[in-house]
Design a protein around this motif. Sequence first.
Motif, PDB file in Angstrom:
ATOM      1  N   PRO A 521       0.820  -1.213   0.000  1.00 63.02           N
ATOM      2  CA  PRO A 521       0.000   0.000   0.000  1.00 63.02           C
ATOM      3  C   PRO A 521       0.854   1.263   0.000  1.00 63.02           C
ATOM      4  O   PRO A 521       2.003   1.269   0.460  1.00 63.02           O
ATOM      5  N   ALA A 522       0.256   2.356  -0.492  1.00 60.00           N
ATOM      6  CA  ALA A 522       0.997   3.599  -0.670  1.00 60.00           C
ATOM      7  C   ALA A 522       1.393   4.245   0.650  1.00 60.00           C
ATOM      8  O   ALA A 522       2.317   5.066   0.666  1.00 60.00           O
ATOM      9  N   HIS A 523       0.728   3.906   1.760  1.00 63.58           N
ATOM     10  CA  HIS A 523       1.129   4.518   3.026  1.00 63.58           C
ATOM     11  C   HIS A 523       2.488   4.020   3.493  1.00 63.58           C
ATOM     12  O   HIS A 523       3.040   4.536   4.470  1.00 63.58           O
ATOM     13  N   GLN A 524       3.055   3.008   2.799  1.00 60.35           N
ATOM     14  CA  GLN A 524       4.424   2.594   3.080  1.00 60.35           C
ATOM     15  C   GLN A 524       5.436   3.349   2.214  1.00 60.35           C
ATOM     16  O   GLN A 524       6.644   3.253   2.438  1.00 60.35           O
ATOM     17  N   LEU A 525       4.932   4.074   1.225  1.00 69.21           N
ATOM     18  CA  LEU A 525       5.795   4.898   0.380  1.00 69.21           C
ATOM     19  C   LEU A 525       5.924   6.308   0.941  1.00 69.21           C
ATOM     20  O   LEU A 525       6.966   6.952   0.797  1.00 69.21           O
ATOM     21  N   TYR A 526       4.858   6.785   1.574  1.00 68.62           N
ATOM     22  CA  TYR A 526       4.849   8.148   2.123  1.00 68.62           C
ATOM     23  C   TYR A 526       3.931   8.180   3.342  1.00 68.62           C
ATOM     24  O   TYR A 526       2.827   7.635   3.311  1.00 68.62           O
TER      25      TYR A 526
END
Length: 637
Positions: A521-526
């Motif tokens: 998921p994107a919350h691990q990218l930012y």
Amino acid sequence: MPPSFPGKDDEVLVSGFILLFQRDTAPPDLPLAERMLERLAHRGPEGAALHRVGCAVLGFQHFETTPQDRGVRQPYIAGDLAIVLDGRLDARQELIARLGLPVKAEETFPDVQLLAMAYQRYGEGVAEHLLGDYAFAIFDATRKGVLFGRDPLGNRTLFYARSPHCFAAASEEQALFPLPFVSQDWNEGTIARFFALDGPRPGETFFAEISELPAAHVMWVERGGEQSRRYWHLPPVPTLRLPSDEAYAESFLERFGESVRDRLRSLGRPAVLMSGGLDSTSVAAVAAREGKEIVSISWVFEELTSCDERPFIDLVNERTGNRPIQIAGDDAWPLRDADSWPWNPNTPIDGLYRRLRERVYRRLQAEGCRTLLTGEFGDNLFPGGVDWLADLVEEGRLIEALRSLLWEFRVPERKVPLGAALLRLASALRNRILRADRVPGGIPDPPPRWLTPHAAALLPHGDDQERALRGKRRPVQHESNLGARATCAAAVETFHSSRFDLELRRPFRDPRLVAFLLDIPAHQLYRRGQTKYILRNAMRGILPEPVRRRRKKTSLFPLFRRGIMEEEIETLRRIVGDRNACWRRFVRAEWIEKDVWDLIRAGRDGPGIVVLWQCVCMERWRKGFSNHHPSSGGASK
């Protein structure tokens, strides 16, 4: 068999190969194959060899970089197979286990032998069972055909040209120039994309009559024709869900460690090109955990202090115990000694800081290092953070979403625009209600405003661009890792580094990492103002805290300004100001003369600076054909 061709002492590249496959009953042309292989002489410090088998002739230039390949000669003959392999196989222990070989084969079996045995087991499906940076050709005398293959991310190159009677392939485009059915006419569509700051379309090159086998593809060639297919696929929508940030970080570190470890398999001491940024310091720190002596090489600046990163570099070297080497960079500006600037006959693409990189490569050559790990393409792995809020809500983590959202409201400078994150959340909720796929839409970008009408007309239509990324939830992240621009950039810098007996290895450009980062998921990218959130978590306790938590990047723009705007301004005017320059067919001259020169006079950065450099590169490339190959007929204008 002709004698081996000596390599040039001052130009040694990674190994390379050529292959001629005769479609008709005529024997393969050995003198033609010799001329092709001579074009790759700079790749063969350990000599070259040709081997004819049936309707094919294979040639190889040798450069040994791993212990298992020492003394192994190619083309490699295994029964009815003749094989050439440019590159390196990773995850060897897993492959050896699947092939039922003894454990000691890890220490003694060269990569090309493992490839031969894998082909004998899996046939045309062999590439699905390989990992690494590679391009290969396998002539099967029993089936009277050739299987070509290229690694999933295209870290090794493979080009080809064909006629009704002959099929030829090589590691570089220039090795195909001697073919009687190949000209050096340019592919104007690729040049238009070059000036649009994009890479070639899949399968195309800068030459109209030379093609490239795309990354993650294999091709079977026989007398009746050829057929290619993609063998490596990634799901368009992320599906991996882990219970905590710590679990994500642990899974990332496991894959990252494997990638670094595989790239440390080397003859001599491996080196790491290390700035003070998060990506290259992570490579250096994880490499140091493997217990090998690592050379850490960095450029430093005494005068241009805003470019200097020694406070962070010194912290990492002190923590890891790596052997530091520092390279002075204040006078390594763009276009320094322009008349002796290296020329790549395969492409006009080149880097602004060629002199800076050459100093690093030359020093490592003197140190006897043959492999250089870098943090390049780390930035490519982590875009897509704009979906962070939508992914938290979709997972039901509403309290964390609210806390992070309140944190973002309090921060004036954000790495990911909050408005964009809210729009993506609204889109996700709408699609959930309508039960539609959550895929970004929108109007395709128009052609860049600096292109001439001729160049704009050569670009793919908007529907072509949209089709290429259709179904991808994070299209920017997909494109930055799997697109032609990244593949092309990797090949270009490899060409230059290898002139100094040096093989570039990039741990962030690994299929295991790419697949993992595209599946989380994107919350691990930012998250909460932190880009590369998962990498920062994974490096906790490994990197010094000031480096791990660092947010501001260092720019080399002051070095560019010193060179282009001060020291080499007349050189720039001479190269770009030619009224017959070929770039004028693709870039609006009035835009260069007004907008770009305004940027230069003001000392500001911007896309115009990149386009100006592209104009310089294209003009130097055009003139290089007449300077280096006056009898070749030159390229079309």
